[in-house]
Design a protein around this motif. Structure first.
Motif, PDB file in Angstrom:
ATOM      1  N   GLN A 128       8.992   2.029  -6.407  1.00  9.89           N
ATOM      2  CA  GLN A 128       9.525   1.332  -5.250  1.00  9.89           C
ATOM      3  C   GLN A 128       9.818  -0.102  -5.634  1.00  9.89           C
ATOM      4  O   GLN A 128       8.946  -0.827  -6.098  1.00  9.89           O
ATOM      5  CB  GLN A 128       8.518   1.366  -4.093  1.00  9.89           C
ATOM      6  CG  GLN A 128       9.038   0.761  -2.804  1.00  9.89           C
ATOM      7  CD  GLN A 128       8.012   0.831  -1.699  1.00  9.89           C
ATOM      8  OE1 GLN A 128       6.804   0.784  -1.959  1.00  9.89           O
ATOM      9  NE2 GLN A 128       8.457   0.955  -0.468  1.00  9.89           N
ATOM     10  N   GLU A 178       0.832  -1.204   0.000  1.00  9.54           N
ATOM     11  CA  GLU A 178       0.000   0.000   0.000  1.00  9.54           C
ATOM     12  C   GLU A 178       0.866   1.254   0.000  1.00  9.54           C
ATOM     13  O   GLU A 178       2.095   1.185  -0.049  1.00  9.54           O
ATOM     14  CB  GLU A 178      -0.936  -0.017   1.209  1.00  9.54           C
ATOM     15  CG  GLU A 178      -1.910  -1.177   1.170  1.00  9.54           C
ATOM     16  CD  GLU A 178      -2.914  -1.116   2.315  1.00  9.54           C
ATOM     17  OE1 GLU A 178      -3.643  -2.103   2.491  1.00  9.54           O
ATOM     18  OE2 GLU A 178      -2.957  -0.102   3.024  1.00  9.54           O
ATOM     19  N   GLY A 179       0.216   2.391   0.050  1.00 11.06           N
ATOM     20  CA  GLY A 179       0.939   3.659   0.045  1.00 11.06           C
ATOM     21  C   GLY A 179       1.556   3.983   1.388  1.00 11.06           C
ATOM     22  O   GLY A 179       1.431   3.230   2.348  1.00 11.06           O
ATOM     23  N   MET A 224       6.180  -1.039  -8.205  1.00 14.75           N
ATOM     24  CA  MET A 224       5.124  -0.333  -7.475  1.00 14.75           C
ATOM     25  C   MET A 224       5.354   1.160  -7.706  1.00 14.75           C
ATOM     26  O   MET A 224       6.453   1.661  -7.453  1.00 14.75           O
ATOM     27  CB  MET A 224       5.232  -0.661  -5.985  1.00 14.75           C
ATOM     28  CG  MET A 224       4.305   0.142  -5.096  1.00 14.75           C
ATOM     29  SD  MET A 224       2.604  -0.377  -5.243  1.00 14.75           S
ATOM     30  CE  MET A 224       2.042  -0.109  -3.553  1.00 14.75           C
ATOM     31  N   LEU A 262       4.284   5.026  -6.831  1.00 17.76           N
ATOM     32  CA  LEU A 262       3.649   5.820  -5.778  1.00 17.76           C
ATOM     33  C   LEU A 262       3.654   7.293  -6.171  1.00 17.76           C
ATOM     34  O   LEU A 262       4.675   7.838  -6.583  1.00 17.76           O
ATOM     35  CB  LEU A 262       4.391   5.649  -4.457  1.00 17.76           C
ATOM     36  CG  LEU A 262       4.227   4.268  -3.820  1.00 17.76           C
ATOM     37  CD1 LEU A 262       5.373   3.977  -2.877  1.00 17.76           C
ATOM     38  CD2 LEU A 262       2.917   4.181  -3.064  1.00 17.76           C
ATOM     39  N   ARG A 273       0.412  -1.045  -8.564  1.00 17.89           N
ATOM     40  CA  ARG A 273       1.363  -2.129  -8.808  1.00 17.89           C
ATOM     41  C   ARG A 273       1.252  -2.505 -10.278  1.00 17.89           C
ATOM     42  O   ARG A 273       0.220  -3.010 -10.721  1.00 17.89           O
ATOM     43  CB  ARG A 273       1.062  -3.324  -7.916  1.00 17.89           C
ATOM     44  CG  ARG A 273       2.162  -4.350  -7.873  1.00 17.89           C
ATOM     45  CD  ARG A 273       1.920  -5.400  -6.809  1.00 17.89           C
ATOM     46  NE  ARG A 273       2.106  -4.887  -5.454  1.00 17.89           N
ATOM     47  CZ  ARG A 273       3.285  -4.753  -4.852  1.00 17.89           C
ATOM     48  NH1 ARG A 273       4.390  -5.083  -5.467  1.00 17.89           N
ATOM     49  NH2 ARG A 273       3.345  -4.291  -3.623  1.00 17.89           N
ATOM     50  N   ARG A 324      -5.126   0.323  -8.739  1.00 21.18           N
ATOM     51  CA  ARG A 324      -4.292  -0.333  -7.731  1.00 21.18           C
ATOM     52  C   ARG A 324      -3.387  -1.377  -8.367  1.00 21.18           C
ATOM     53  O   ARG A 324      -2.259  -1.569  -7.944  1.00 21.18           O
ATOM     54  CB  ARG A 324      -5.176  -0.994  -6.672  1.00 21.18           C
ATOM     55  CG  ARG A 324      -5.940  -0.025  -5.788  1.00 21.18           C
ATOM     56  CD  ARG A 324      -5.024   0.868  -4.978  1.00 21.18           C
ATOM     57  NE  ARG A 324      -4.100   0.126  -4.148  1.00 21.18           N
ATOM     58  CZ  ARG A 324      -4.372  -0.303  -2.922  1.00 21.18           C
ATOM     59  NH1 ARG A 324      -5.539  -0.091  -2.383  1.00 21.18           N
ATOM     60  NH2 ARG A 324      -3.458  -0.962  -2.236  1.00 21.18           N
ATOM     61  N   PRO A 361      -2.202   5.454  -2.625  1.00 20.16           N
ATOM     62  CA  PRO A 361      -2.153   4.044  -2.244  1.00 20.16           C
ATOM     63  C   PRO A 361      -1.220   3.209  -3.096  1.00 20.16           C
ATOM     64  O   PRO A 361      -0.934   2.060  -2.749  1.00 20.16           O
ATOM     65  CB  PRO A 361      -3.603   3.589  -2.416  1.00 20.16           C
ATOM     66  CG  PRO A 361      -4.153   4.493  -3.463  1.00 20.16           C
ATOM     67  CD  PRO A 361      -3.482   5.816  -3.271  1.00 20.16           C
ATOM     68  N   GLY A 362      -0.744   3.753  -4.210  1.00 21.68           N
ATOM     69  CA  GLY A 362       0.177   3.003  -5.054  1.00 21.68           C
ATOM     70  C   GLY A 362      -0.521   2.255  -6.183  1.00 21.68           C
ATOM     71  O   GLY A 362      -1.684   1.865  -6.077  1.00 21.68           O
TER      72      GLY A 362
END
Lengths: 112, 114
Positions: free
Chosen positions: B37, A41-42, B88, B90, B110, B9, B107-108
């Protein structure tokens, strides 16, 4: 980033135990930010430290910045499973306020 | 509360496809950022923007471009996706430059590139 080192990389603690995560810089920091990230998650902002010797607390988490402004520690008291996640420190080296360098993160697991 | 949202997401794309990642913030923040990330590499800055139509390269801009046509929206574009862009992603925003302003993260997304 090698400019900002976090230790340990991974930590497993028993619920109820205290723990400390460190973030060490090779240069003086203008600002140091702590974030928590749940797996996949973030990032959630925890605290920001700016002044040498500064200490901030939120619930059971305390963060400190040393006098030289090159090292910060994050201390969790009486850990709970909800504390599990990845803790990241981010540093502002330029005082421009718009670019952060992040440490590699510390993965914390709390055993019930 | 600051809210940063990202359009997806999870995303699966094929090599060579053009990919758009969208980020929207609702707090009238001047600065917006895109990071990726990866395990063992931490969070690395791709691009950031400090105003509409303004952009600056971060640490790893190669293979990416960005667009900021409106203050609240910052898009990351992969012109021709490659497998090494599986990661990922962000997005973050902050109020303004010139001082210590907290970055707030989405929240990113993926992304898997096959």
């Amino acid at each position: 980033s090698q400019e900002l080192e976090q230790s340990p990389q991974s930590l497993i603690v028993q619920e109820g135990k205290n723990l400390t995560i460190n973030c060490t810089s090779s240069k003086t920091l203008y600002g140091l930010y702590w974030y928590k990230q749940k797996y996949g998650e973030g990032l959630i902002f925890l605290m920001m430290l700016q002044k040498g010797g500064e200490e901030k607390s939120h619930e059971k988490i305390t963060a400190k910045l040393d006098e030289k402004k090159q090292q910060s520690s994050l201390h969790i008291t009486a850990s709970q499973p909800s504390h599990a996640g990845i803790y990241l420190c981010g540093a502002d080296f330029s005082n421009a306020g718009n670019m952060l360098t992040f440490g590699g993160g510390t993965r914390l697991m709390v055993k019930p | 509360d600051v809210k940063v949202t990202q359009s997806s997401r999870y995303l699966v794309k094929r090599t060579g496809e053009k990919v758009f990642l969208e980020c929207v913030q609702d707090m009238d923040h001047e600065n917006m950022f895109w990071y990726r990330q990866d395990p063992g590499l931490g969070l690395r800055l791709i691009y950031f923007s400090y105003d509409v139509k303004m952009k600056e390269k971060g640490d790893i801009p190669e293979g990416y471009s960005v667009s900021r046509e409106k203050k609240e929206r910052f898009s990351l574009i992969l012109e021709s996706a490659s497998t090494n862009q599986t990661s990922m992603y962000l997005c973050a925003s902050s109020l303004s430059a010139g001082g210590q302003e907290t970055q707030y993260f989405g929240p990113g997304t993926r992304l898997l590139v096959l």
